[in-house]
Design an enzyme around this catalytic site. Structure first.
Site, short mmCIF file in Angstrom:
data_model
loop_
_atom_site.label_atom_id
_atom_site.label_comp_id
_atom_site.label_asym_id
_atom_site.label_seq_id
_atom_site.Cartn_x
_atom_site.Cartn_y
_atom_site.Cartn_z
N CYS A 50 0.82 -1.21 0.00
CA CYS A 50 0.00 0.00 0.00
C CYS A 50 0.86 1.26 0.00
CB CYS A 50 -0.91 -0.01 1.23
SG CYS A 50 -1.81 1.53 1.50
N TRP A 83 -7.62 -6.28 5.84
CA TRP A 83 -6.26 -6.77 5.64
C TRP A 83 -6.01 -7.89 6.65
CZ3 TRP A 83 -2.80 -4.69 2.02
CH2 TRP A 83 -3.20 -3.50 1.41
N THR A 117 -8.39 0.33 6.93
CA THR A 117 -7.27 0.78 6.12
C THR A 117 -5.94 0.69 6.86
OG1 THR A 117 -7.54 3.09 6.84
CG2 THR A 117 -8.77 2.39 4.87
N VAL A 118 -4.88 0.61 6.07
CA VAL A 118 -3.52 0.75 6.56
C VAL A 118 -2.95 2.04 5.96
CG1 VAL A 118 -3.02 -1.69 6.93
CG2 VAL A 118 -2.68 -0.72 4.65
N TYR A 181 -5.29 6.98 -9.00
CA TYR A 181 -6.52 6.26 -8.65
C TYR A 181 -7.71 6.82 -9.43
CZ TYR A 181 -4.22 3.71 -4.90
OH TYR A 181 -3.40 2.86 -4.19
#
Length: 316
Positions: A50, A83, A117-118, A181
């Site tokens: 990521c 994740w 999220t990370v 993105y």
């Protein structure tokens, strides 16, 4: 996603901050709780795949905080839930005991409805998430954890450059970090075309800006370089083909390619990059873009280690 097919990122994160003595920080919003700087208390959960998490991995290493803030790494893929810690023995994070990062979010917010999220900072004591607000995570690693930086840690946020750096980083974020993105997830031709034009306008601007300075803000590495690097490192491997950012490759932009190699060869940057994990993440997880989940073998990464010649721009 907007009605016009334009990708819209959900930029709402857990707004908590970790500061010295849980004080009110000098910069940025204070909408959540304040937590105290405390060595050994927090665990940075990241993923090498990521780009947003990659920032935190780089900054933690550059500042020498490895013995102060532990780090757990998730595997390159995830499902709709979370994740996972599939790189660890038994598929569990050895400190938190979790199989999924989702568990840390639910430990603190049982009804948490947003994406898992990370990067995320987790309180080891309670095993609950503290924050996933990635721009402020790296900001605070520099400003709030200074007492624990290694003696020769770089000044990632020079006071005299702060205003200009904020402007540069904002453009890098909107047009490049998030710009790729917008290209990749556009669901209409018009939205894609507009995103494509914006992205390459910004890359041309960066090519010009970096022609006579070694780093984005001058002669020294700053947070701005960290933020740009994580996108450049993924450009040819993922964004050029997978996200249709294909006017040209990074390797065909001589200044940006040399700049990216310069950073890659700097300790703390290239050693955080795992091209296999990066490609696996994008090509396997994004099934709407790549339904076959076939992962490309190329490109050859050996070019990242070739001479860059950027030392000549260094002013002493």
């Amino acid at each position: 996603m907007s009605d016009s097919g334009e990708f819209k990122r959900d930029a709402t994160y857990i707004p908590d901050r970790i500061t010295q003595d849980a004080r009110k920080p000098e910069h940025g919003p204070v909408e959540g709780d304040l937590w105290p700087v405390e060595p050994g208390r927090y665990r940075l959960v990241a993923a090498r795949a990521c780009p947003w998490a990659n920032r935190a991995i780089i900054v933690r290493g550059l500042l020498g905080l490895e013995d102060v803030i532990s780090m757990g790494l998730c595997g390159p893929t995830h499902d709709d839930r979370s994740w996972t810690f599939d790189l660890d023995p038994g598929g569990r994070d050895p400190v938190l005991g979790y199989e999924r990062l989702q568990q840390a979010y639910f430990q603190r917010f049982p009804d948490y409805e947003r994406g898992i999220t990370v990067p995320a900072v987790v309180d080891v004591r309670s095993r609950g998430v503290v924050t996933n607000d990635y721009p402020w995570i790296t900001h605070d690693l520099f400003h709030e954890w200074r007492d624990f930086h290694r003696p020769d840690a770089p000044n990632l946020w020079p006071d005299d450059l702060r205003e200009e750096m904020d402007e540069v980083m904002e453009r890098v974020y909107t047009e490049v970090n998030n710009g790729v993105y917008r290209c990749g997830f556009a669901s209409s031709q018009r939205a894609y075309d507009a995103a494509y034009d914006r992205l390459f306008t910004a890359l041309d601007w960066l090519e010009e800006r970096l022609a006579d300075r070694r780093y984005l803000m001058g002669d020294a590495i700053t947070e701005a370089d960290v933020r740009l690097f994580t996108t450049l490192a993924r450009f040819d491997a993922v964004y050029h083909g997978h996200f249709k950012c294909n006017r040209n490759k990074l390797t065909e932009m001589p200044v940006l390619w040399a700049y990216a190699r310069d950073l890659f060869q700097t300790p703390g940057f290239g050693d955080t990059i795992d091209f296999d994990q990066i490609k696996t993440h994008y090509y396997v997880v994004h099934t709407t873009i790549n339904p076959t989940q076939v992962v490309p073998k190329g490109p050859d990464p050996s070019g990242w280690l070739t001479p860059h010649g950027r030392e000549r721009l260094q002013r002493h």
